[in-house]
Design an enzyme around this catalytic site. Structure first.
Site, PDB file in Angstrom:
ATOM      1  CB  VAL A  89      64.755 -41.866 159.825  1.00 19.31           C
ATOM      2  CG1 VAL A  89      66.254 -41.605 159.752  1.00 19.31           C
ATOM      3  CG2 VAL A  89      64.447 -43.326 159.485  1.00 19.31           C
ATOM      4  N   GLY A  90      65.706 -40.136 162.507  1.00 19.91           N
ATOM      5  CA  GLY A  90      66.338 -38.873 162.879  1.00 19.91           C
ATOM      6  C   GLY A  90      65.715 -38.295 164.127  1.00 19.91           C
TER       7      GLY A  90
ATOM      8  CG  PHE B 240      46.746 -34.250 151.421  1.00 23.92           C
ATOM      9  CD1 PHE B 240      47.331 -33.196 152.116  1.00 23.92           C
ATOM     10  CD2 PHE B 240      46.748 -34.203 150.043  1.00 23.92           C
ATOM     11  CE1 PHE B 240      47.911 -32.126 151.440  1.00 23.92           C
ATOM     12  CE2 PHE B 240      47.326 -33.142 149.354  1.00 23.92           C
ATOM     13  CZ  PHE B 240      47.905 -32.103 150.054  1.00 23.92           C
ATOM     14  CE  LYS B 241      49.986 -39.459 158.498  1.00 23.67           C
ATOM     15  NZ  LYS B 241      50.868 -38.366 158.033  1.00 23.67           N
TER      16      LYS B 241
ATOM     17  CB  SER C  38      56.749 -42.831 163.301  1.00 24.55           C
ATOM     18  OG  SER C  38      56.322 -41.512 163.039  1.00 24.55           O
TER      19      SER C  38
ATOM     20  CB  SER D 233      68.578 -46.211 163.017  1.00 24.92           C
ATOM     21  OG  SER D 233      69.141 -47.124 162.096  1.00 24.92           O
ATOM     22  CB  ALA D 234      68.224 -44.429 157.622  1.00 19.09           C
TER      23      ALA D 234
ATOM     24  CG  ASP E  36      35.380 -37.859 154.361  1.00 25.15           C
ATOM     25  OD1 ASP E  36      34.206 -38.280 154.506  1.00 25.15           O
ATOM     26  OD2 ASP E  36      35.727 -36.711 154.660  1.00 25.15           O
TER      27      ASP E  36
HETATM   28  P1  XMP Z   1      60.371 -35.946 160.662  1.00 24.45           P
HETATM   29  O1  XMP Z   1      60.629 -34.495 160.696  1.00 24.45           O
HETATM   30  O2  XMP Z   1      59.930 -36.511 161.984  1.00 24.45           O
HETATM   31  O3  XMP Z   1      59.110 -36.074 159.667  1.00 24.45           O
HETATM   32  O4  XMP Z   1      61.462 -36.754 160.036  1.00 24.45           O
HETATM   33  C1  XMP Z   1      58.377 -37.240 159.473  1.00 24.45           C
HETATM   34  C2  XMP Z   1      57.335 -37.013 158.443  1.00 24.45           C
HETATM   35  O5  XMP Z   1      56.557 -38.193 158.266  1.00 24.45           O
HETATM   36  C3  XMP Z   1      55.212 -37.959 158.689  1.00 24.45           C
HETATM   37  N1  XMP Z   1      54.906 -39.099 159.505  1.00 24.45           N
HETATM   38  C4  XMP Z   1      54.068 -40.067 159.182  1.00 24.45           C
HETATM   39  N2  XMP Z   1      53.285 -40.234 158.115  1.00 24.45           N
HETATM   40  N3  XMP Z   1      52.574 -42.318 158.971  1.00 24.45           N
HETATM   41  C5  XMP Z   1      52.522 -41.351 158.034  1.00 24.45           C
HETATM   42  O6  XMP Z   1      51.762 -41.520 157.082  1.00 24.45           O
HETATM   43  C6  XMP Z   1      53.357 -42.197 160.049  1.00 24.45           C
HETATM   44  O7  XMP Z   1      53.442 -43.083 160.886  1.00 24.45           O
HETATM   45  C7  XMP Z   1      54.118 -41.018 160.162  1.00 24.45           C
HETATM   46  N4  XMP Z   1      55.003 -40.622 161.086  1.00 24.45           N
HETATM   47  C8  XMP Z   1      55.473 -39.421 160.639  1.00 24.45           C
HETATM   48  C9  XMP Z   1      55.196 -36.658 159.434  1.00 24.45           C
HETATM   49  O8  XMP Z   1      53.972 -35.993 159.245  1.00 24.45           O
HETATM   50  C10 XMP Z   1      56.331 -35.935 158.769  1.00 24.45           C
HETATM   51  O9  XMP Z   1      55.912 -35.366 157.536  1.00 24.45           O
END
Ligand code: XMP
Length: 219
Positions: A172-173, A61-62, A117, A178-179, A65
């Site tokens: 990844v993907g 939920f990032k 990411s 890459s994993a 607050d």
């Molecule tokens: P995909 O479909 O791209 O999903 O493999 C990636 C998942 O990770 C979340 N996400 C992040 N969450 N910091 C986070 O806390 C990040 O840098 C970050 N990058 C991607 C994204 O919401 C999804 O659930």
């Protein structure tokens, strides 16, 4: 969190039946399932506990607050059955401390976002990512989130936090990471969403990524 396959599924589907089916299918091949706003807003917060009965749940939920609101959010999330929660660090040490305190009461974990990411993370986040990592390390959280799309940044963040706390790494993907590279750069777990839940056979997709991770570790 158990460290077995070192793979976390990001389950960003919005259908309850599909979410439960995929969770059952990948059980044993992922160490945790990360769920967030897409699934919880679509189906309700009871889905957290339903999935947690099968596989540990990281609630993404990032949270960002003031301490009192963070406390209220954390209590709801952990009472619903989440084993861990992802929060932002930019709100500062008092907000983070509150999240850690509530997590401790529930025997749960906090993970702190450092640098995300996606490309937009370079606009603002990368400039403060190392400070976020230090803040997280000082607060003795379970770990940080760092980008598999930039393995060199995973390596840098690892050098800041040392080996006491973990790195979980999305990107990844579909996002291009890459994993194997993320694990070799110092990630403890990789987080994979669409490459698994959109696959014709999510279990097979998870098994293949888990094998890639194992091969990278065994090298
Ligand atoms: P995909 O479909 O791209 O999903 O493999 C990636 C998942 O990770 C979340 N996400 C992040 N969450 N910091 C986070 O806390 C990040 O840098 C970050 N990058 C991607 C994204 O919401 C999804 O659930």
């Amino acid at each position: 969190m158990i460290k077995d396959t070192r793979l976390i599924l990001a389950l960003d589907v919005t259908d309850r039946h599909q979410a439960l089916k995929i969770s059952q299918d990948v059980k044993g091949y992922v160490d945790a399932i990360k769920i967030g706003y897409p699934l919880v807003l679509a189906t309700g917060k009871d889905i957290i506990g339903e999935i947690a009965e099968m596989v540990p749940v990281i609630a993404d939920f990032k949270v960002a607050d003031i301490p009192n609101t963070d406390r209220l959010i954390c209590e709801q999330v952990f009472s619903a059955g989440a084993n861990a929660l992802i929060v932002h660090g930019f709100t500062g040490s008092d907000s983070l401390k509150t999240c850690v305190e509530v997590a401790e009461v529930h025997g749960a974990d906090i993970y702190v976002v450092t640098e995300m990411s996606h490309p937009g993370a370079l606009d603002f986040m990368q400039k403060v990512a190392e400070d976020m990592a230090q803040l997280a390390s000082n607060a003795k959280v379970a770990g940080v989130v760092a980008p598999a799309t930039r393995p060199e940044r995973v390596q840098k963040i690892r050098s800041i936090i040392g080996n006491d706390i973990a790195i979980i790494s999305p990107g990844v993907g579909v996002q291009g990471g890459s994993a194997a590279d993320a694990i070799k750069a110092g990630a403890d777990w990789v987080i994979v969403g669409r490459s698994i839940y959109l696959a014709d056979d999510p279990k097979k997709a998870a098994m293949e990524i888990a094998k890639e991770i194992k091969d990278a570790i065994d090298q």
